[in-house]
Structures are given as C-alpha cells and as structure tokens.
Design an enzyme around this catalytic site. Structure first.
Site, short mmCIF file in Angstrom:
data_model
loop_
_atom_site.label_atom_id
_atom_site.label_comp_id
_atom_site.label_asym_id
_atom_site.label_seq_id
_atom_site.Cartn_x
_atom_site.Cartn_y
_atom_site.Cartn_z
N ASN A 34 40.11 39.87 36.74
CA ASN A 34 39.44 39.86 35.44
C ASN A 34 38.59 41.12 35.31
OD1 ASN A 34 36.79 39.39 36.57
ND2 ASN A 34 37.26 37.21 36.73
N GLU B 222 35.70 41.58 37.84
CA GLU B 222 36.15 41.90 39.19
C GLU B 222 36.63 43.35 39.28
OE1 GLU B 222 37.79 37.41 40.35
OE2 GLU B 222 39.10 38.87 39.36
N ASP C 140 45.02 30.96 36.94
CA ASP C 140 46.17 30.51 37.75
C ASP C 140 47.42 30.39 36.90
OD1 ASP C 140 44.41 30.28 39.93
OD2 ASP C 140 43.96 28.20 39.44
#
Length: 319
Positions: free
Chosen positions: A201, A204, A270
C-alpha cells in the site's frame, strides 16, 4: 470487455502456492445496551461468535473462491485455534501444509456491536521460524512449486517469511520460471529481492522508499526506487480510493478503483493480491491485471468482515 471476461475462465486452470503468515480471525458479535458500572466502558451482550481465515490463509481462500487451486504453507499452533483454522482451511478445499514450531496460532479477535467494531485483541508471536521448521517447509514446497503457475509470499510480519527461507524459495521458483509475487511489510523488504511483482500500500511503499507519497509524480519516484533497489521487475502500489499504481522500466500507470460502497476494508488487500496473481498467471498485461484486481477489491469492500469474492461476482462486475 467481453474478451476480458472470457479470460477469467483461465483462473480455473491455475494452481498457486501461498507461503506466509497464517491468521485466524474471530468475531464476537453482540449488542450494547448499557455502560458497565465497574468502568466507563460499554457492555457487549454476545449473540454469536464466528471465525474466518486471515493473512496468507485468506489469500489462499480468495484464490479458491476465484476458481483456482491453492496450496497453503505456514505455521500454526497445536491448540484449539489451530484446530479450528485447519478445519476451515480444509473445508474450503485448500491443500494445507501446516508446520509447528511451538508458537500459538495467530488470532485476531474483533468485538462488534451492530456495525461498529469496539475492540480488537491480537494473540501472536513474531519470532522467526527455527531451522527445523525451515527445513520441512523447503522439503515440501519445492515439490508443490513444480506443478504451480505462481508463488505468492504473503507477509504479515509474524516471522514465517524469514530472509534465507525466502531467498532459497525465490531462487527455486525462478529456476522453474514461475511467477513470483509478494506482499511485503517494510521491515522485511530485503527478503524479496529478484521477484516479479511486489505489492504494497502507499504507506508501506513510502516507508520502504523513503519518499513521501503525494500524487502521481511521487509514485513514479517511489516505484523506480523500489524496483532498482531490490531488483524487482514490477512494483504495484495500492492507493485506497485513488486506485492502484504500477511501475516497471517500460511504463507506469495509475489505474482507478471501482468500489461503489465501502463497508469494510478488512481483507481487501488479500483479495486484490489473489486476483492480481491469477490475472498475471493467465497472461494478462499488468494494466488489465490491476483493472481486475481493483474490481475484485471493490466488490470485497462492499461486504462486511473478512470475505472472499467469487469468479461469478467478478464477471458480473464487468457487465
């Protein structure tokens, strides 16, 4: 668009190996009608408790829901939660390779009143896996990679994706010319040198690159920095409502999101990762793959809790 929908049928021919941090999500659901006389906190009158797969297990679950076959590798505990997790994994037709190194099963417990999450409690151990566990994982996973279309490394920073283990598995998969995709936490980015795709993301990616996220120009710089620093062919950065960005040496693009109503973002990453992997394994281009992955994540955030997206739901999203 019709050609793109037809390509989704190729998902059913794919087998994907997933290695990473396995989590069990527990939901304690009830009603709040009063405040405790013992302290100024709400009293949750429990109505039900439910369980779902989280972390790498949720990635595998989404792969199966999208029509593929999944083999899941990870560490759990010899405890009641581990038994519950194994039961759910197997009931969802995921080929399971659990390993035990003495730690407890990682569990996230969410307490919910109506649609409001009141509290989350985490039970976890973040120690790196020991040499014995590493040996057994390597022994089994090489055989599974042989017949797989892709390898996913799903990192939730719980200690399973240890540096040497990752490098050995990545080297093995590259020799066999398998697609390798990882979702990585910033502290573990050095574990994923030489892979095909990294997905993070925007926060990050900002931490990993040391470059502040502030629109498209910054994404280009972030993508270039991560790609060159870790020899990663393609960098994918999810940017919430702004969409998903990809960068490689040939091109870059920000692909818009498709979420209509956002109820719960839990597990959306996920779902995105599973759809992205199957799209690329089905020979779709990166832009098409991000388009599909965005659609899948957009469907997921319209559902409450950790949930999967089916192949039929994804097809319907393009009609």
């Amino acid at each position: 668009m019709k050609d793109l929908v037809k390509k989704l049928d190729n998902f059913q021919n794919k087998k994907v190996v997933v290695l990473g941090d396995i989590i069990l999500d527990k939901y304690i659901v009830g009603n709040v009608k009063r405040i405790s006389p013992e302290a100024p906190v709400p009293v949750l009158e429990v109505v039900k408790e439910t369980y779902s797969l989280g972390g790498a297990a949720n990635v595998a679950n989404n792969l199966v829901s999208l029509g593929a076959r999944a083999s899941l590798f990870g560490v759990i505990g010899i405890d009641d939660y581990g038994s519950k997790l194994s039961e759910i994994v197997k009931s969802n037709y995921i080929r399971f390779f659990p390993y035990y190194d003495g730690r407890q099963t990682t569990v996230k417990v969410r307490m919910i009143a109506g649609t409001q999450q009141l509290l989350r409690c985490d039970y976890e151990v973040k120690n790196k896996i020991d040499e014995k566990t590493k040996f057994y994982i390597l022994k089994d996973i090489y055989d599974e990679i042989d017949s797989a279309s892709a390898l996913i490394l799903s990192d939730y920073d719980k200690g399973v994706l240890e540096n040497n283990l990752c490098h050995m598995i990545i080297n093995n998969a590259k020799v066999k010319k398998k697609l390798i995709i990882a979702s990585s936490k910033p502290s573990n980015i050095t574990n994923f040198h030489n892979i095909d795709v990294i997905s993070q993301n925007n926060h990050e990616a900002e931490v990993v690159s040391g470059i502040a996220y502030n629109g498209l120009e910054s994404l280009i710089k972030i993508g270039e920095k991560i790609s060159s620093s870790y020899n990663i062919d393609n960098v994918v950065i999810t940017c919430g409502k702004e969409g998903a960005f990809f960068y490689n040496k040939d091109r870059y693009k920000l692909v818009p999101t498709f979420a209509k109503e956002v109820y719960d973002v839990t597990g959306a990453g996920d779902t995105f990762l599973a759809a992205l992997t199957l799209s690329l394994a089905s020979s779709l281009g990166l832009e098409e793959a991000l388009n599909l992955a965005n659609h899948a994540a957009g469907i997921k955030v319209g559902k409450r809790g950790v949930a999967t997206v089916t192949l039929e739901e994804l097809k319907w999203g393009f009609k």
